[in-house]
Design an enzyme around this catalytic site. Sequence first.
Site, mmCIF file in Angstrom:
data_model
loop_
_atom_site.group_PDB
_atom_site.id
_atom_site.type_symbol
_atom_site.label_atom_id
_atom_site.label_comp_id
_atom_site.label_asym_id
_atom_site.label_seq_id
_atom_site.Cartn_x
_atom_site.Cartn_y
_atom_site.Cartn_z
ATOM 1 N N CYS A 87 0.813 -1.213 0.000
ATOM 2 C CA CYS A 87 0.000 0.000 0.000
ATOM 3 C C CYS A 87 0.850 1.269 0.000
ATOM 4 O O CYS A 87 0.332 2.373 -0.158
ATOM 5 C CB CYS A 87 -0.934 -0.001 1.199
ATOM 6 S SG CYS A 87 -2.089 -1.389 1.208
ATOM 7 N N HIS A 348 -8.839 3.654 -2.187
ATOM 8 C CA HIS A 348 -7.459 3.202 -1.999
ATOM 9 C C HIS A 348 -6.985 2.330 -3.162
ATOM 10 O O HIS A 348 -6.836 1.119 -3.015
ATOM 11 C CB HIS A 348 -7.353 2.453 -0.666
ATOM 12 C CG HIS A 348 -5.975 2.031 -0.288
ATOM 13 N ND1 HIS A 348 -4.835 2.665 -0.745
ATOM 14 C CD2 HIS A 348 -5.547 1.019 0.521
ATOM 15 C CE1 HIS A 348 -3.772 2.060 -0.231
ATOM 16 N NE2 HIS A 348 -4.166 1.055 0.528
#
Length: 415
Positions: A87, A348
């Site tokens: 991430c 995201h």
Amino acid sequence: MALPLRRVFVVGVGMTKFEKPGRRKDFDYPQMAYEAGTKALEDAGLRYEQIEQACCGYVYGDTCCGQRALYQLGLTGIPIYNVNNACCTGSTALYMAKNLIAGGMADCVMALGFEKMQRGSLQDQYSDRTSPFDKHNAISTKLRGIDKAPFAAQLFGNGGRDHMDKYGTKPEHFAKIAWKNHKHSVNNPYSQFQDEYSLEQIMNSPMVYYPLTKLQCCPTSDGSACVILASEEFVRKNRLEAQAVEIAAMEMGTDEPSVFSGENVMKVIGYDMAKNTAKRAFKRAGMTPNDVQVVELHDCFAANELVTYEALGLCPEGGAADFIDRGDNTYGGKYVINPSGGLISKGHPLGATGLAQCSELTWQLRGQAEKRQVPGVKACLQHNLGLGGAVVIAIYRLGFPEAHRVHEMRASARL
């Protein structure tokens, strides 16, 4: 003896609206990357031919997607690096681009991030090899057991449970973070969700993994973001001082021994990694958390935002609940944290998230954040986390404040 590093500036940013995976049929990664890259070039007033190297971040995709994404902007033969760091991928690409300029290897570098994701919770893509999260999951399971919930929700939820047990934090405090981020997202046209919810709606939404309800968890997303960096010489040569945002400091860290110490799950989800990396960043910038007004923080889950307040030094250890209750994380408080809506609302897309954070902070410093604008912004902080593990902490400020003021005065006079 190491040579002094050169100053590095953000001169162009651009991003797509983040979308629910598959919602737009014409939104494959080449299309989204073209949109973000074109916007960043237009923002900088540059041609793709002026880009000397490029760092492309994505997690889900075959090799050389970075080349495929950029070839539609131009076939100039420049080096193109493909980056995958969970991430933290987008900010890792940005970190690489920054270092290329700081080290004198280039004067203008593009960092591009994109992601085309599958719907639903994140899953391991390969079942025939060791998972990079096996040690993290083992510690979390040993301390808190295992559930059928998505593994990421369990890890961050368990970190939140640790904070509750140690400091008396209540479920309402996590819900207040999500309430704040959803409220902020209403004013962000790039956000996947732009809906405001009451605190009760957030707490009563379906439970994913205690204490985290659905509205306290970030969604998977499709999207892209792009940042163009330049050296001081390039900025002055191309007369970009009025819009240049300086990277006052950018530090990257990885897991330390404490993550597997078995002490608590807060350490498993990167508490010490963020704390120590932030200390290095503030030291390099010659600043403290008190010098920052706006923060884009990796709120993949509300629990992570709460724990990270303390790791970054925004409040004392154990003080996150009081910090939230005072409203020191939103407009009118000490900081405005995630004015974009954060990952919880904005979405995201893994490879794009860190670059979208940089874009938001650039707009805030330039005074271009429209309804999200925080008054009097002088310095901003970025936190982008990837389990497995990596974290990038960056501090931004206007590179040439006087040139920016003159530009703003001339723009006001024209109005």
